[in-house]
Design a protein around this motif. Structure first.
Motif, mmCIF file in Angstrom:
data_model
loop_
_atom_site.group_PDB
_atom_site.id
_atom_site.type_symbol
_atom_site.label_atom_id
_atom_site.label_comp_id
_atom_site.label_asym_id
_atom_site.label_seq_id
_atom_site.Cartn_x
_atom_site.Cartn_y
_atom_site.Cartn_z
ATOM 1 N N PHE A 41 0.840 -1.200 0.000
ATOM 2 C CA PHE A 41 0.000 0.000 0.000
ATOM 3 C C PHE A 41 0.876 1.252 0.000
ATOM 4 C CE2 PHE A 41 -2.140 3.370 2.381
ATOM 5 C CZ PHE A 41 -3.246 3.552 1.570
ATOM 6 N N ASN A 42 1.909 1.266 0.833
ATOM 7 C CA ASN A 42 2.819 2.414 0.871
ATOM 8 C C ASN A 42 3.499 2.614 -0.466
ATOM 9 O OD1 ASN A 42 2.202 2.833 3.510
ATOM 10 N ND2 ASN A 42 4.235 2.489 4.313
ATOM 11 N N VAL A 61 1.014 4.272 -2.828
ATOM 12 C CA VAL A 61 0.853 5.686 -2.469
ATOM 13 C C VAL A 61 2.074 6.485 -2.925
ATOM 14 C CG1 VAL A 61 0.701 7.306 -0.531
ATOM 15 C CG2 VAL A 61 -0.724 5.265 -0.561
ATOM 16 N N VAL A 85 1.816 7.188 -6.648
ATOM 17 C CA VAL A 85 0.720 8.066 -7.061
ATOM 18 C C VAL A 85 0.867 9.488 -6.504
ATOM 19 C CG1 VAL A 85 -1.790 8.378 -6.883
ATOM 20 C CG2 VAL A 85 -0.843 6.127 -7.373
ATOM 21 N N ALA A 86 1.532 9.641 -5.376
ATOM 22 C CA ALA A 86 1.596 10.929 -4.671
ATOM 23 C C ALA A 86 2.069 12.101 -5.531
ATOM 24 C CB ALA A 86 2.457 10.799 -3.417
ATOM 25 N N THR A 144 6.373 13.326 -0.084
ATOM 26 C CA THR A 144 5.470 12.225 0.261
ATOM 27 C C THR A 144 5.889 10.953 -0.456
ATOM 28 O OG1 THR A 144 3.651 13.774 0.580
ATOM 29 C CG2 THR A 144 3.068 11.467 0.247
ATOM 30 N N MET A 175 7.102 7.756 1.676
ATOM 31 C CA MET A 175 6.293 6.532 1.613
ATOM 32 C C MET A 175 7.031 5.428 0.850
ATOM 33 S SD MET A 175 3.423 7.095 3.217
ATOM 34 C CE MET A 175 2.088 6.095 2.607
#
Length: 61
Positions: A15-16, A19, A22-23, A35, A39
């Motif tokens: 999940f990290n 993220v 996509v961040a 970010t 992440m």
């Protein structure tokens, strides 16, 4: 490595990683880059530790 406890352990790291990918597209500027880096470090470190531990375990066997 394909047992259920290991897969549930890996889920937060995956999940990290998502993220982190996509961040930069969702959050603008330096905050998005920070970010993504923050992440992304966690799953990359966990993955490298798992692979390192797996290789060491093979040498002991």
């Amino acid at each position: 490595m394909s047992s259920k406890p290991v897969l549930w352990f890996l889920f937060p790291f995956l999940f990290n990683l998502v993220v982190a990918a996509v961040a930069p597209f969702v959050v603008d500027g330096a905050q998005g880059v920070a970010t993504a880096v923050g992440m992304g470090v966690v799953p990359l470190g966990a993955g490298s530790a798992l692979l390192k531990g797996r290789k060491e375990g093979q040498h002991a066997a």
